[in-house]
Design an enzyme around this catalytic site. Structure first.
Site, PDB file in Angstrom:
ATOM      1  N   ASP A  10      48.769 -28.597 -33.709  1.00  0.00           N
ATOM      2  CA  ASP A  10      48.112 -27.678 -34.495  1.00  0.00           C
ATOM      3  C   ASP A  10      46.511 -27.458 -33.691  1.00  0.00           C
ATOM      4  O   ASP A  10      46.186 -28.362 -32.697  1.00  0.00           O
ATOM      5  CB  ASP A  10      47.255 -28.672 -35.786  1.00  0.00           C
ATOM      6  CG  ASP A  10      46.704 -27.767 -36.490  1.00  0.00           C
ATOM      7  OD1 ASP A  10      47.047 -26.501 -36.756  1.00  0.00           O
ATOM      8  OD2 ASP A  10      45.974 -28.410 -37.602  1.00  0.00           O
ATOM      9  N   ARG A  14      42.384 -21.657 -33.815  1.00  0.00           N
ATOM     10  CA  ARG A  14      40.966 -22.059 -33.393  1.00  0.00           C
ATOM     11  C   ARG A  14      40.751 -21.816 -31.944  1.00  0.00           C
ATOM     12  O   ARG A  14      39.657 -21.615 -31.594  1.00  0.00           O
ATOM     13  CB  ARG A  14      40.676 -23.173 -34.161  1.00  0.00           C
ATOM     14  CG  ARG A  14      40.325 -23.262 -35.538  1.00  0.00           C
ATOM     15  CD  ARG A  14      40.307 -24.718 -36.085  1.00  0.00           C
ATOM     16  NE  ARG A  14      41.677 -25.334 -36.432  1.00  0.00           N
ATOM     17  CZ  ARG A  14      42.043 -26.447 -36.412  1.00  0.00           C
ATOM     18  NH1 ARG A  14      40.912 -27.098 -36.474  1.00  0.00           N
ATOM     19  NH2 ARG A  14      43.135 -26.759 -36.526  1.00  0.00           N
ATOM     20  N   TRP A  15      41.618 -22.395 -31.236  1.00  0.00           N
ATOM     21  CA  TRP A  15      41.606 -22.260 -29.689  1.00  0.00           C
ATOM     22  C   TRP A  15      41.244 -20.769 -29.445  1.00  0.00           C
ATOM     23  O   TRP A  15      40.533 -20.455 -28.558  1.00  0.00           O
ATOM     24  CB  TRP A  15      42.760 -22.773 -29.124  1.00  0.00           C
ATOM     25  CG  TRP A  15      42.845 -22.793 -27.657  1.00  0.00           C
ATOM     26  CD1 TRP A  15      42.312 -23.890 -26.978  1.00  0.00           C
ATOM     27  CD2 TRP A  15      43.309 -21.941 -26.799  1.00  0.00           C
ATOM     28  NE1 TRP A  15      42.529 -23.728 -25.472  1.00  0.00           N
ATOM     29  CE2 TRP A  15      42.832 -22.322 -25.560  1.00  0.00           C
ATOM     30  CE3 TRP A  15      43.918 -20.529 -27.075  1.00  0.00           C
ATOM     31  CZ2 TRP A  15      43.214 -21.722 -24.251  1.00  0.00           C
ATOM     32  CZ3 TRP A  15      44.179 -20.058 -25.725  1.00  0.00           C
ATOM     33  CH2 TRP A  15      43.857 -20.538 -24.483  1.00  0.00           C
ATOM     34  N   HIS A  27      48.577 -18.795 -29.979  1.00  0.00           N
ATOM     35  CA  HIS A  27      50.136 -19.248 -30.197  1.00  0.00           C
ATOM     36  C   HIS A  27      50.637 -19.138 -28.715  1.00  0.00           C
ATOM     37  O   HIS A  27      51.678 -19.911 -28.526  1.00  0.00           O
ATOM     38  CB  HIS A  27      50.680 -18.668 -31.375  1.00  0.00           C
ATOM     39  CG  HIS A  27      50.234 -18.857 -32.650  1.00  0.00           C
ATOM     40  ND1 HIS A  27      49.999 -20.030 -33.113  1.00  0.00           N
ATOM     41  CD2 HIS A  27      49.788 -17.936 -33.455  1.00  0.00           C
ATOM     42  CE1 HIS A  27      49.513 -20.015 -34.414  1.00  0.00           C
ATOM     43  NE2 HIS A  27      49.373 -18.762 -34.583  1.00  0.00           N
ATOM     44  N   ASN A  58      54.381 -22.612 -43.602  1.00  0.00           N
ATOM     45  CA  ASN A  58      53.745 -21.364 -42.428  1.00  0.00           C
ATOM     46  C   ASN A  58      54.198 -19.818 -42.939  1.00  0.00           C
ATOM     47  O   ASN A  58      53.751 -19.042 -42.597  1.00  0.00           O
ATOM     48  CB  ASN A  58      54.070 -21.736 -41.260  1.00  0.00           C
ATOM     49  CG  ASN A  58      53.053 -23.159 -40.846  1.00  0.00           C
ATOM     50  OD1 ASN A  58      53.388 -23.860 -39.972  1.00  0.00           O
ATOM     51  ND2 ASN A  58      51.863 -23.014 -41.322  1.00  0.00           N
ATOM     52  N   ARG A 170      48.580 -36.116 -34.055  1.00  0.00           N
ATOM     53  CA  ARG A 170      48.020 -34.704 -34.409  1.00  0.00           C
ATOM     54  C   ARG A 170      46.994 -34.042 -33.635  1.00  0.00           C
ATOM     55  O   ARG A 170      45.731 -34.916 -33.737  1.00  0.00           O
ATOM     56  CB  ARG A 170      47.648 -34.729 -35.884  1.00  0.00           C
ATOM     57  CG  ARG A 170      47.646 -33.185 -36.443  1.00  0.00           C
ATOM     58  CD  ARG A 170      47.358 -33.187 -38.002  1.00  0.00           C
ATOM     59  NE  ARG A 170      47.171 -31.874 -38.332  1.00  0.00           N
ATOM     60  CZ  ARG A 170      47.504 -31.314 -39.541  1.00  0.00           C
ATOM     61  NH1 ARG A 170      48.291 -32.076 -40.182  1.00  0.00           N
ATOM     62  NH2 ARG A 170      47.363 -29.966 -39.744  1.00  0.00           N
ATOM     63  N   GLU A 189      52.660 -45.323 -36.059  1.00  0.00           N
ATOM     64  CA  GLU A 189      51.380 -45.401 -35.736  1.00  0.00           C
ATOM     65  C   GLU A 189      50.891 -44.034 -35.685  1.00  0.00           C
ATOM     66  O   GLU A 189      51.625 -43.191 -35.562  1.00  0.00           O
ATOM     67  CB  GLU A 189      51.059 -46.064 -34.426  1.00  0.00           C
ATOM     68  CG  GLU A 189      51.485 -47.438 -34.416  1.00  0.00           C
ATOM     69  CD  GLU A 189      50.921 -48.501 -35.510  1.00  0.00           C
ATOM     70  OE1 GLU A 189      49.486 -48.392 -35.618  1.00  0.00           O
ATOM     71  OE2 GLU A 189      51.525 -49.395 -35.855  1.00  0.00           O
TER      72      GLU A 189
HETATM   73  C1  IPE Z   1      50.492 -28.082 -39.443  1.00  0.00           C
HETATM   74  O1  IPE Z   1      49.586 -27.253 -39.236  1.00  0.00           O
HETATM   75  C2  IPE Z   1      52.177 -27.292 -38.995  1.00  0.00           C
HETATM   76  C3  IPE Z   1      52.236 -27.137 -37.569  1.00  0.00           C
HETATM   77  C4  IPE Z   1      51.623 -27.504 -36.847  1.00  0.00           C
HETATM   78  C5  IPE Z   1      53.578 -26.540 -37.294  1.00  0.00           C
HETATM   79  P1  IPE Z   1      49.058 -26.324 -40.451  1.00  0.00           P
HETATM   80  O2  IPE Z   1      47.886 -25.597 -39.763  1.00  0.00           O
HETATM   81  O3  IPE Z   1      50.098 -25.540 -41.044  1.00  0.00           O
HETATM   82  O4  IPE Z   1      48.512 -27.313 -41.186  1.00  0.00           O
HETATM   83  P2  IPE Z   1      47.207 -27.300 -42.535  1.00  0.00           P
HETATM   84  O5  IPE Z   1      47.583 -26.018 -43.248  1.00  0.00           O
HETATM   85  O6  IPE Z   1      46.200 -27.342 -41.566  1.00  0.00           O
HETATM   86  O7  IPE Z   1      47.522 -28.313 -43.571  1.00  0.00           O
HETATM   87  C1  IPE Z   2      49.571 -23.934 -34.755  1.00  0.00           C
HETATM   88  O1  IPE Z   2      48.276 -24.111 -35.175  1.00  0.00           O
HETATM   89  C2  IPE Z   2      50.329 -24.500 -35.771  1.00  0.00           C
HETATM   90  C3  IPE Z   2      51.271 -23.616 -36.225  1.00  0.00           C
HETATM   91  C4  IPE Z   2      51.466 -23.609 -37.590  1.00  0.00           C
HETATM   92  C5  IPE Z   2      52.067 -22.660 -35.627  1.00  0.00           C
HETATM   93  P1  IPE Z   2      47.529 -23.139 -36.120  1.00  0.00           P
HETATM   94  O2  IPE Z   2      48.036 -21.778 -36.288  1.00  0.00           O
HETATM   95  O3  IPE Z   2      47.637 -23.993 -37.501  1.00  0.00           O
HETATM   96  O4  IPE Z   2      45.908 -23.097 -35.688  1.00  0.00           O
HETATM   97  P2  IPE Z   2      44.852 -23.587 -36.586  1.00  0.00           P
HETATM   98  O5  IPE Z   2      44.915 -24.774 -37.362  1.00  0.00           O
HETATM   99  O6  IPE Z   2      44.477 -22.450 -37.602  1.00  0.00           O
HETATM  100  O7  IPE Z   2      43.660 -23.511 -35.396  1.00  0.00           O
HETATM  101 MG    MG Z   3      46.530 -25.300 -38.358  1.00  0.00          MG
END
Ligand code: IPE
Ligand code: IPE
Ligand code: MG
Length: 224
Positions: A10, A14-15, A27, A58, A170, A189
């Site tokens: 995740d 934001r990155w 991405h 997603n 995570r 864990e």
């Molecule tokens: C979880 O991340 C799914 C993946 C990393 C593929 P999300 O960004 O979708 O999770 P939430 O929305 O913060 O719970």
């Molecule tokens: C990647 O991070 C996880 C996927 C769902 C592909 P995000 O796209 O959720 O990035 P953030 O959480 O918005 O920063």
């Molecule tokens: Mg995310």
């Protein structure tokens, strides 16, 4: 060393935003990191690595972002396959297939098929995956066999036959599972880090493993 590690990758969006770029830029860098961390995890001795690439939830993102994620997935699956074949690692794409495009399913079948004979190590990429959906699917299959027992449910999880999940990492700072491996997480864990996925490198992986190695796993018993 944990035998089975799961990662919620995740923080890509934001990155990118921190750099004034579009989410897709994050991405792209995030997808390039998959190969680096997989290589490092397996050379460290991990037997199964399960990576959360796209959740069932997603799909609710803008269509353009979903498209980009699916495109990147096809690209890095190709790269991962070449390495997996060399290192004799089985590549599995786990999750629902019925909502993916026919082209993507064909790509997935082609690449994963090349590694299907390997049994020692598994690289699992979760796509259109949700833990609740997986449990429902396994429970239905167990019911069809006559008994909804833990043993029968486990037989029908996507990760059946692989080592129990030892460690969930995570990245990205959120302290939640977001529907990741809910059944398998029972005695895993948990390790949460603020590091965003594109910045999560080998040293960060080693930190997570080090934290894991200090945990006392009691599984409900008493003792040290
Ligand atoms: C979880 O991340 C799914 C993946 C990393 C593929 P999300 O960004 O979708 O999770 P939430 O929305 O913060 O719970
Ligand atoms: C990647 O991070 C996880 C996927 C769902 C592909 P995000 O796209 O959720 O990035 P953030 O959480 O918005 O920063
Ligand atoms: Mg995310």
């Amino acid at each position: 060393m944990p035998a089975h590690v799961g990662i919620v990758m995740d923080g890509n969006g934001r990155w990118a935003e921190k750099r004034g770029k579009k989410r897709s830029y994050g991405h792209k860098f995030g997808s390039e990191n998959v190969d680096r961390i997989a290589e490092h995890a397996f050379s460290s001795g991990v037997k199964s690595l399960t990576l959360y690439a796209f959740s069932s939830e997603n799909w609710a993102r803008p269509e353009e972002e979903v498209k980009e994620l699916m495109k990147l997935l096809a690209q890095y699956l190709k790269k991962l396959t070449a390495k997996a074949v060399k290192k004799q690692i089985r590549l599995n794409v786990l999750g629902r297939k019925d909502r993916l495009s026919a082209e993507l399913v064909a790509v997935i079948d082609k690449y994963t098929g090349k590694t299907a004979a390997f049994t020692e190590r598994n690289l699992n990429i979760l796509v259109d995956y949700g833990g609740r959906g997986e449990i429902a699917h396994a429970a239905r299959a167990a019911a069809a066999e006559g008994a909804i027992t833990e043993e029968n449910i486990e037989k029908h999880l996507y990760t059946a036959g692989q080592p129990p999940l030892d460690l969930i990492i995570r990245t990205g700072g959120e302290i939640r599972l977001s529907n990741f491996l809910l059944y398998q997480a029972a005695y895993a864990e948990l390790y949460f880090t603020d590091v965003l996925w594109p910045d999560f490198d080998e040293a960060e992986f080693d930190k997570a493993v080090e934290s894991f190695s200090k945990r006392k796993r009691r599984y409900g018993k008493i003792g040290c």
